[in-house]
Design a protein around this motif. Sequence first.
Motif, PDB file in Angstrom:
ATOM      1  N   PRO A  69       0.950  -1.304  -0.240  1.00  0.00           N
ATOM      2  CA  PRO A  69      -0.125  -0.181   0.113  1.00  0.00           C
ATOM      3  C   PRO A  69       0.779   1.258  -0.023  1.00  0.00           C
ATOM      4  CG  PRO A  69       0.027  -0.963   2.464  1.00  0.00           C
ATOM      5  CD  PRO A  69       0.918  -2.034   1.311  1.00  0.00           C
ATOM      6  N   ASP A  70       1.974   1.181  -0.229  1.00  0.00           N
ATOM      7  CA  ASP A  70       2.753   2.570  -0.131  1.00  0.00           C
ATOM      8  C   ASP A  70       2.506   3.175  -1.696  1.00  0.00           C
ATOM      9  OD1 ASP A  70       5.587   3.647   0.804  1.00  0.00           O
ATOM     10  OD2 ASP A  70       5.388   3.946  -1.290  1.00  0.00           O
ATOM     11  N   PRO A  71       2.265   4.730  -1.541  1.00  0.00           N
ATOM     12  CA  PRO A  71       1.910   5.247  -2.487  1.00  0.00           C
ATOM     13  C   PRO A  71       2.793   5.345  -3.892  1.00  0.00           C
ATOM     14  CG  PRO A  71       1.980   6.813  -1.083  1.00  0.00           C
ATOM     15  CD  PRO A  71       2.301   5.302  -0.201  1.00  0.00           C
ATOM     16  N   ALA A  72       3.842   5.157  -3.671  1.00  0.00           N
ATOM     17  CA  ALA A  72       5.048   5.418  -4.645  1.00  0.00           C
ATOM     18  C   ALA A  72       4.666   5.113  -5.979  1.00  0.00           C
ATOM     19  CB  ALA A  72       6.550   4.931  -3.897  1.00  0.00           C
ATOM     20  N   CYS A  73       4.142   4.065  -6.084  1.00  0.00           N
ATOM     21  CA  CYS A  73       3.910   3.364  -7.575  1.00  0.00           C
ATOM     22  C   CYS A  73       2.836   4.050  -8.145  1.00  0.00           C
ATOM     23  CB  CYS A  73       3.421   1.894  -7.297  1.00  0.00           C
ATOM     24  SG  CYS A  73       1.793   1.778  -6.320  1.00  0.00           S
ATOM     25  N   TYR A  74       1.812   4.430  -7.488  1.00  0.00           N
ATOM     26  CA  TYR A  74       0.902   5.587  -7.962  1.00  0.00           C
ATOM     27  C   TYR A  74       1.395   6.828  -8.451  1.00  0.00           C
ATOM     28  CZ  TYR A  74      -2.809   2.082  -8.181  1.00  0.00           C
ATOM     29  OH  TYR A  74      -3.328   0.874  -8.560  1.00  0.00           O
ATOM     30  N   ARG A  75       2.325   7.292  -7.663  1.00  0.00           N
ATOM     31  CA  ARG A  75       2.774   8.619  -7.701  1.00  0.00           C
ATOM     32  C   ARG A  75       3.710   8.473  -9.048  1.00  0.00           C
ATOM     33  NH1 ARG A  75       3.622  10.202  -1.471  1.00  0.00           N
ATOM     34  NH2 ARG A  75       1.670  11.074  -0.862  1.00  0.00           N
ATOM     35  N   LEU A  76       4.419   7.656  -9.061  1.00  0.00           N
ATOM     36  CA  LEU A  76       5.496   7.423 -10.267  1.00  0.00           C
ATOM     37  C   LEU A  76       4.542   7.090 -11.719  1.00  0.00           C
ATOM     38  CD1 LEU A  76       8.146   7.067 -11.335  1.00  0.00           C
ATOM     39  CD2 LEU A  76       8.162   4.541 -10.747  1.00  0.00           C
ATOM     40  N   GLY A  77       3.125   6.564 -11.487  1.00  0.00           N
ATOM     41  CA  GLY A  77       2.524   6.329 -12.826  1.00  0.00           C
ATOM     42  C   GLY A  77       1.970   7.910 -13.062  1.00  0.00           C
ATOM     43  N   ALA A  78       1.690   8.676 -12.288  1.00  0.00           N
ATOM     44  CA  ALA A  78       1.208  10.061 -12.603  1.00  0.00           C
ATOM     45  C   ALA A  78       2.424  10.896 -13.132  1.00  0.00           C
ATOM     46  CB  ALA A  78       0.736  10.928 -11.182  1.00  0.00           C
ATOM     47  N   LYS A  79       3.633  10.569 -12.642  1.00  0.00           N
ATOM     48  CA  LYS A  79       4.788  11.445 -13.309  1.00  0.00           C
ATOM     49  C   LYS A  79       4.827  10.841 -14.628  1.00  0.00           C
ATOM     50  CE  LYS A  79       7.043  12.447  -8.788  1.00  0.00           C
ATOM     51  NZ  LYS A  79       5.788  12.017  -8.168  1.00  0.00           N
ATOM     52  N   ARG A  80       4.832   9.668 -14.932  1.00  0.00           N
ATOM     53  CA  ARG A  80       5.136   9.114 -16.313  1.00  0.00           C
ATOM     54  C   ARG A  80       4.153   9.820 -17.203  1.00  0.00           C
ATOM     55  NH1 ARG A  80       7.881   3.162 -15.164  1.00  0.00           N
ATOM     56  NH2 ARG A  80       9.818   4.001 -14.224  1.00  0.00           N
TER      57      ARG A  80
END
Length: 257
Positions: A152-163
């Motif tokens: 559940p760490d949010p890093a993956c979704y934040r990285l998706g937004a950045k990409r």
Amino acid sequence: MPHHEEHKFSAPPEVHSFAALLFDMDGTIIDSTPAIVKYWMQLGKEIGVPGETILETSHGRRSIDVLAILAPELATWDYVCKAEGQVPVNYGDDAVEVPGSRSLLEKLESAGAPWAIVTSGTRPLVTGWLGVMKLAHPKYMVTAEEVTKGKPDPACYRLGAKRLGLSDGSTKEQGELNDGKQVDPSQLLVLEDAPAGVRAGKAAGYKVVALATTHAISQLREAGADWIVRDMRSVTLSHWDAKGSKVGIEIKDALVV
């Protein structure tokens, strides 16, 4: 899939505008549960852990995180990528698309609207399933091996937004510059089926549609989902405003709370 009879999925249609959509894969776009069960049962035999024990906590989590606990000697990306890459090859007939997902992805892709896949699976697993099932392939993905911490760490979704060229105002992740178009976090929509994924999206500050395809509705509620729907047939593309960079999404027949 969970039983829905005792719940009221009849909320009136709502249309909301988002900057982009971020999709989980398994349980959201496809349901490969039988294939994943076979994968973990076989792996369980290899590491001497009952497959049933693994399956109690493995859904929505990265294989490497599961193996780090149960079989640390196998918790390497080389091993995990090779093992997961064989799943669509060996069990390709054991997956079905989540109703409505193919249509939504094809319409987003045809319109040129921004979307990405953000998953706890590895790239070989995801590209394998997209190929086997002939589903729309996104321009951008975030896979398990690309983030230090899984959901559940949010890093993956934040990285998706950045990409996708969007910045939600969070600190930079994974060495990628946070210099995209600034958007309010609530302008990003996550589509998920697992409580861990719902929590990841909410921790990022994003809106979350939870599909009640694999987990109990009570778990999705507890995780904080903004909407809960039976499947992807409740989520459709209303419009794509290219000039304003807004994706109109209609959400219908959501759970009445």
